[in-house]
Write a protein that holds these residues in place. Structure first.
Motif, mmCIF file in Angstrom:
data_model
loop_
_atom_site.group_PDB
_atom_site.id
_atom_site.type_symbol
_atom_site.label_atom_id
_atom_site.label_comp_id
_atom_site.label_asym_id
_atom_site.label_seq_id
_atom_site.Cartn_x
_atom_site.Cartn_y
_atom_site.Cartn_z
ATOM 1 N N GLU A 5 -4.672 -0.635 -2.632
ATOM 2 C CA GLU A 5 -4.319 0.338 -3.546
ATOM 3 C C GLU A 5 -2.918 0.892 -3.022
ATOM 4 O O GLU A 5 -2.897 1.065 -1.885
ATOM 5 N N ARG A 28 -14.560 0.243 2.364
ATOM 6 C CA ARG A 28 -14.828 0.294 0.867
ATOM 7 C C ARG A 28 -15.453 -0.927 0.204
ATOM 8 O O ARG A 28 -15.052 -2.097 -0.332
ATOM 9 N N LYS A 32 -17.465 -1.481 -2.326
ATOM 10 C CA LYS A 32 -17.868 -1.687 -3.642
ATOM 11 C C LYS A 32 -16.517 -1.848 -4.437
ATOM 12 O O LYS A 32 -16.626 -1.989 -5.699
ATOM 13 N N GLU A 33 -15.150 -2.025 -3.783
ATOM 14 C CA GLU A 33 -14.089 -2.011 -4.580
ATOM 15 C C GLU A 33 -13.974 -3.604 -5.121
ATOM 16 O O GLU A 33 -14.394 -4.383 -4.659
ATOM 17 N N THR A 34 -13.114 -3.735 -6.023
ATOM 18 C CA THR A 34 -12.865 -4.937 -6.678
ATOM 19 C C THR A 34 -11.951 -5.694 -5.711
ATOM 20 O O THR A 34 -10.866 -5.277 -5.366
ATOM 21 N N SER A 67 -9.613 -4.763 -0.793
ATOM 22 C CA SER A 67 -9.051 -4.545 -1.991
ATOM 23 C C SER A 67 -7.725 -3.629 -1.686
ATOM 24 O O SER A 67 -7.427 -3.457 -0.364
#
Ligand SMILES: [Zn+2]
Ligand SMILES: [Zn+2]
Ligand SMILES: [Zn+2]
Ligand SMILES: [Zn+2]
Ligand SMILES: [Zn+2]
Ligand SMILES: [Zn+2]
Ligand SMILES: [Zn+2]
Ligand SMILES: [Zn+2]
Length: 356
Positions: free
Chosen positions: A37, A47, A49-51, A35
């Motif tokens: 950010e 992470r 569970k991130e998109t 992911s």
């Protein structure tokens, strides 16, 4: 010229993908979902569970990643995490109680040898039955190419001692099942008047996961990094100790390589007088030959040793008595095709139904 591509829409080259390091753990982003950010990328280890950034993963799917932990093994996209779980270079926290040492998976053996030596070579434990409440133990055992952690929880409830255990295979985790099947793993528990021998079913051996297979996790007071703080032992052998006082319970974990050692000398486990496997009480002649208790008690026989003619002594061969409870022997009808191979006690049961 204006910037037409925001970072999330750009296409990635191979070298860009292979050099993208996670903003949290610093490892190459070789674990999905990757992911992004504020221009910083994060790996699926950190992470999960991130998109995901689909453009990144599209490029990553075509690539082979060298192990981020440095072991030299290469994995394709999607198999990295699976490899890292059993990678020899992966850092774990020691599974022994209150030991917070961080070690690599391949360094666990040396660490246990150095810091937890008394449980290193063989699982053997003696404990007074009377004062036993609840007790956890962890033993480290090696055989062939394998190392296992043997977790034990003894718990006394009234007249019953529950012997809970789990066996976890550490290394290597990618092995041929046939390699493991060459070994016969047995748990031998001794309480006065009773020896319980339990074959460890290979299917019940767990793959070691440091995050839950830990003594602190058993006690549910674990604050080691990433640990689950929960671990229930799934095997149980209930032992009836009613009326037994001031005695010990002891146990050993025994590993045999099938087919080699014990096949070569079963004849020395047979009584020279009656030619049956010796069981229960075993006695000496005055020259050190062994014979069985049945022959000792047969008053009618000429009570002389068949081998040397020496006198029977009223002296027990304790080490042979212990050995014979732990050794595998073939069926006496082996030459006729019977494939049975097991403990002497099991053999006596087998012989009643042997079809050869
Ligand atoms: Zn990361
Ligand atoms: Zn690796
Ligand atoms: Zn340790
Ligand atoms: Zn733990
Ligand atoms: Zn005999
Ligand atoms: Zn003799
Ligand atoms: Zn003795
Ligand atoms: Zn047989």
């Amino acid at each position: 010229m204006t910037e037409t591509q925001t970072p999330t829409e750009k296409n990635f080259t191979s070298s860009e993908v292979l050099q993208t390091k996670c903003g949290k753990c610093g490892l190459v982003c070789s674990v999905a979902p990757v992911s992004e950010e504020s221009g910083v990328f994060y790996c699926g280890r950190c992470r999960p569970k991130e998109t995901p950034n689909l453009r990144f993963e599209e490029a990553a799917k075509k690539l082979v990643f060298p192990c981020a932990l440095g072991c030299g093994i290469q994995t394709v996209w999607g198999e990295t995490l699976q490899h890292e779980v059993c990678c020899a270079y992966r850092k774990i926290v020691c599974p022994y109680i209150n030991c917070n040492n961080s070690i690599t998976l391949q360094g666990l053996r040396d660490h246990v040898n150095k810091c937890h030596y008394k449980f290193y070579l063989e699982a053997l434990m003696c404990q007074k039955i009377d004062t036993l409440g609840t007790m956890h133990r962890l033993h480290f055992i090696e055989f062939g190419i394998f190392s296992i952690l043997f977790f034990v929880k003894l718990e006394r409830k009234d007249d019953i001692i529950n012997f809970h255990y789990n066996v976890c295979l550490i290394w290597p985790q990618h092995y041929e099942q046939t390699e493991l099947d060459k070994f016969d793993l047995r748990l031998v528990i001794e309480i006065p008047y009773l020896t319980v021998t339990s074959l460890i079913d290979n299917n019940k051996i767990l793959d070691y996961d440091d995050r839950s297979h830990c003594v602190n996790c058993l006690y549910q007071n674990c604050d080691k990094y990433q640990h689950k703080n929960e671990f229930n032992l799934t095997n149980n052998i209930p032992l009836d100790v009613k009326g037994i006082f001031q005695k010990n319970i002891s146990y050993t974990f025994v590993v045999y390589k099938k087919d080699t050692f014990s096949r070569t000398f079963p004849n020395s486990l047979k009584c020279p007088s009656c030619h049956a496997y010796m069981m229960d009480e075993i006695y000496f002649c005055n020259n050190g030959h062994s014979f069985c208790g049945k022959c000792m008690r047969k008053q009618s026989l000429n009570r002389k040793c068949r081998i040397c003619g020496g006198d029977f002594l009223n002296v027990r061969n304790c080490s042979m008595e212990r050995l014979i409870k732990r050794i595998n022997v073939p069926c006496q009808k082996e030459l006729f095709g019977c494939r049975f191979f097991g403990l002497v006690a099991d053999l006596l049961v087998h012989e009643k139904s042997c079809k050869f």
